[in-house]
Write a protein that holds these residues in place. Structure first.
Motif, PDB file in Angstrom:
ATOM      1  N   ASP A  10       0.828  -1.213   0.000  1.00  0.00           N
ATOM      2  CA  ASP A  10       0.000   0.000   0.000  1.00  0.00           C
ATOM      3  C   ASP A  10       0.861   1.262   0.000  1.00  0.00           C
ATOM      4  N   GLU A  26       5.478  -7.943  11.531  1.00  0.00           N
ATOM      5  CA  GLU A  26       4.382  -7.088  11.949  1.00  0.00           C
ATOM      6  C   GLU A  26       4.925  -5.845  12.634  1.00  0.00           C
ATOM      7  N   HIS A 123       2.555   7.058   9.029  1.00  0.00           N
ATOM      8  CA  HIS A 123       1.889   6.223   8.022  1.00  0.00           C
ATOM      9  C   HIS A 123       1.798   4.751   8.375  1.00  0.00           C
ATOM     10  N   ILE A 124       2.481   4.343   9.435  1.00  0.00           N
ATOM     11  CA  ILE A 124       2.452   2.924   9.822  1.00  0.00           C
ATOM     12  C   ILE A 124       1.762   2.801  11.173  1.00  0.00           C
ATOM     13  N   GLU A 125       0.844   1.805  11.244  1.00  0.00           N
ATOM     14  CA  GLU A 125       0.131   1.547  12.491  1.00  0.00           C
ATOM     15  C   GLU A 125       0.480   0.141  12.973  1.00  0.00           C
ATOM     16  N   ASP A 128       0.215  -3.394  10.959  1.00  0.00           N
ATOM     17  CA  ASP A 128       0.571  -3.365   9.538  1.00  0.00           C
ATOM     18  C   ASP A 128       1.714  -4.364   9.298  1.00  0.00           C
ATOM     19  N   VAL A 141       4.946  -1.389   2.941  1.00  0.00           N
ATOM     20  CA  VAL A 141       3.936  -1.407   3.999  1.00  0.00           C
ATOM     21  C   VAL A 141       2.635  -1.975   3.457  1.00  0.00           C
ATOM     22  N   TRP A 142       2.110  -3.010   4.096  1.00  0.00           N
ATOM     23  CA  TRP A 142       0.778  -3.520   3.791  1.00  0.00           C
ATOM     24  C   TRP A 142      -0.132  -3.193   4.981  1.00  0.00           C
ATOM     25  N   LYS A 143      -1.112  -2.331   4.760  1.00  0.00           N
ATOM     26  CA  LYS A 143      -1.975  -1.890   5.857  1.00  0.00           C
ATOM     27  C   LYS A 143      -2.812  -3.058   6.367  1.00  0.00           C
ATOM     28  N   GLY A 144      -2.968  -3.097   7.667  1.00  0.00           N
ATOM     29  CA  GLY A 144      -3.911  -4.033   8.281  1.00  0.00           C
ATOM     30  C   GLY A 144      -3.436  -5.456   8.437  1.00  0.00           C
TER      31      GLY A 144
END
Lengths: 147, 429
Positions: A10, A26, A123-125, A128, A141-144
């Motif tokens: 993403d 992760e 931008h990273i949670e 992710d 980064v792959w969200k979620g």
């Protein structure tokens, strides 16, 4: 490490290598700086600082995404000790370069980056999925979570 | 890539032995992590070389499980164990894990004490000065203006940069141990002129004169600027070593302050323009009555019960004048039966305190004068401690979090009174 992912990331963030290598995992993300000595229990890799948003959370086996290191000069030694205890992070992305975070990354010998084109902290949670290629200067980064 | 001199290349390649080669290898990796252009020569190093609890030695048991193994594998982050010679640079050991005499009172085991003695003998045998303090500048290591140092201990680092004008980053255990051998440290950060300039302004609008007020201003400053360099001006007076010591320690714990300027007070801030390297930069923050009250509240937010079990003084390690003050406040009084009072200092300062008779006054009152460590470093508090009190913002920041206890912050007089009555009666006037 071969990528285990199929979907395109993403977000792609570019930055500077602190410690080379490739790692996938992760994210554990915080907008607050982290204290090493006195702020982390190295035996569990757990943040213990009063009032910290990650208090009680362990970074063991995670890619730690944080603005930077603060506090005692024991930062590198505490993170180094977490490695001995099998509770260290597997990668680090930090926005602000300090001697504490740089030396910590060196002795942990985990892929680490800084000096980004866009701020990973914004931008990273947590949760992710990340792939760091520090030698190439790239974070995917792959969200979620894991795609 | 970090640029190396011919001498440094030779050191890396083993011309000065395997340990120096491993030290250079680590320092080169560290310099590259920082993106430093090269190294500075450094002959003033303060760290915690090779000292470790028994479990760390056991972790390296296949490598010998001794000082040599820990120094090689942990301190130098080396894949192989090397012979560790006498250090090449002027090297000092900072604070340690227990008092060399009162370790039983601190709850240490015979095994831990034997490990401590063994480590200390190794430190001495490797030519490292056994200072055992977070205040090396009170125990025989005072840098000069402009001297390149490699120091650990955030409160000593901020003192070195700000008050002395020495030049050090906040180094870590591994970089200081390597620098003791290689006499090099990355030319980055506070070693360069440009990095030492102010980034934010703090205007002080309430009188900051006593050590208590200096400490609160420090705690405010760290939280306000995080790891940036503040330029403070306004109603700051009565500067003294112990006030800078408390201010810097507080600012380094609530934020990551490694250098500060006080206009007309600290050596690299003769004027505002010099401190900033031009006109004001960053934000302009104000420390007034509201901010002062908020800092006091924040430092006392983890206090609930006013029945105090433990008073800890000496963070950073008390100077001789602080011990003299405490002795004066305690003379003719007794520490309460339900309370313990421990005062921490260096061995050097304790020697002066004994020569001056303060140890006898403290002992007569029932206080204990301890060296080498502090409650936060050693995680040692009197048995059953639930509520502690401090005159140090730094210790208030750390110890309750580490030990899971309540804490109060106040003046030294508040703390001595609490020690003698068992009750906390501090408050902001």
């Amino acid at each position: 490490m071969a990528t285990t992912t199929t979907r395109k990331p993403d977000i792609v963030i570019r930055g500077r290598k602190v410690v080379g290598g490739v790692v996938e995992g992760e994210a554990l993300a915080t907008k607050q700086t982290i204290s090493g000595w006195g702020g982390v229990n190295p035996m569990k890799g757990e943040v213990i600082e009063s009032r910290h948003e990650l208090r009680g959370v362990s970074f063991a086996g995670k890619i730690l995404v944080f603005p930077g290191a603060k506090g005692s000069s024991g930062w590198s030694a505490v993170f180094h000790t977490s490695k001995l205890a099998g509770a260290s992070p597997i990668g680090m992305l930090f926005t602000i370069t300090t001697t504490k975070a740089a030396l910590g990354a060196v002795v942990l010998r985990i892929p680490s980056m800084t000096d980004f084109d866009i701020d990973p902290v914004e931008h990273i949670e947590t949760g992710d999925w990340l792939r760091i290629d520090a030698d190439a200067g790239e974070v995917q980064v792959w969200k979620g979570g894991k795609p | 890539m970090v640029s190396l001199t011919d001498t440094e290349k030779a050191m890396r390649d083993g011309a000065e032995g395997a340990a120096v080669a491993k030290a250079m290898d680590l320092l080169i990796r560290y310099a590259e992590a920082l993106d430093a252009p090269d190294f500075v020569y450094c002959n003033n190093i303060a760290g915690v070389p090779g000292s470790s609890p028994q479990w760390v030695k056991d972790y390296y048991k296949e490598d010998g499980g001794d000082y040599r193994a820990v120094f090689s594998r942990f301190d130098l982050d080396s894949d192989e164990v090397v012979d560790v010679p006498r250090m090449n640079g002027f090297s000092c050991h900072l604070q340690g894990g227990m008092d060399p005499e009162l370790w039983r009172e601190q709850g240490m085991t015979e095994e831990a004490f034997a490990n401590f003695r063994s480590d200390e003998a190794e430190v001495a045998a490797h030519g490292i000065q056994v200072m055992k303090t977070c205040t090396p500048y009170l125990a025989g290591n005072v840098p000069v203006m402009g001297e390149h140092c490699a120091w650990m201990e955030s409160s000593a680092v901020v003192f070195c940069n700000s008050v002395i004008g020495g030049r050090t980053n906040c180094e870590g255990r591994e970089s200081t141990s390597a620098a003791m051998l290689a006499k090099r440290i990355p030319n980055w950060g506070f070693h360069t002129d440009a990095f030492r300039k102010g980034q934010h302004a703090i205007k002080v609008e309430v009188p900051v004169d006593s050590i208590f007020e200096w400490g609160m201003l420090g705690y405010y400053t760290g939280a306000a600027v995080e790891d940036a360099i503040p330029v403070l001006s306004g109603d700051i007076s009565d500067a003294a070593l112990i006030k800078h010591k408390h201010f810097g320690a507080a600012a380094a714990s609530s934020g990551g302050v490694e250098m500060y300027h006080m206009v007309g007070i600290t050596p690299e801030a003769p004027t505002r323009e010099v401190a900033f390297g031009g006109s004001d930069k960053g934000e302009t923050l104000t420390y007034g009555a509201k901010e002062r009250a908020e800092v006091y509240e924040r430092l006392n937010a983890i206090g609930s019960s006013r029945d105090v079990d433990y008073i800890m003084l000496g963070c950073p390690h008390y100077s001789i004048d602080q011990i003299a003050d405490a002795a004066r406040m305690l003379e003719g009084r007794k520490v309460h039966a339900n309370t313990e009072l421990w005062i921490f200092t260096s061995r050097a300062v304790k020697a002066t305190a004994m020569a001056s008779g303060y140890d006898r006054i403290l002992a007569a009152a029932g206080a204990k004068l301890m060296t080498d460590t502090c409650s936060a470093i050693s995680q040692a508090v009197p048995p059953g401690t639930k509520v502690a009190a401090f005159d140090s913002a730094k210790q208030t920041h750390y110890l309750p979090a580490i030990m899971g206890i309540e804490g109060w912050f106040g003046t030294t007089q508040d703390c001595i009174d609490a020690a003698c009555t068992g009750r906390w009666n501090g408050g902001l006037n």
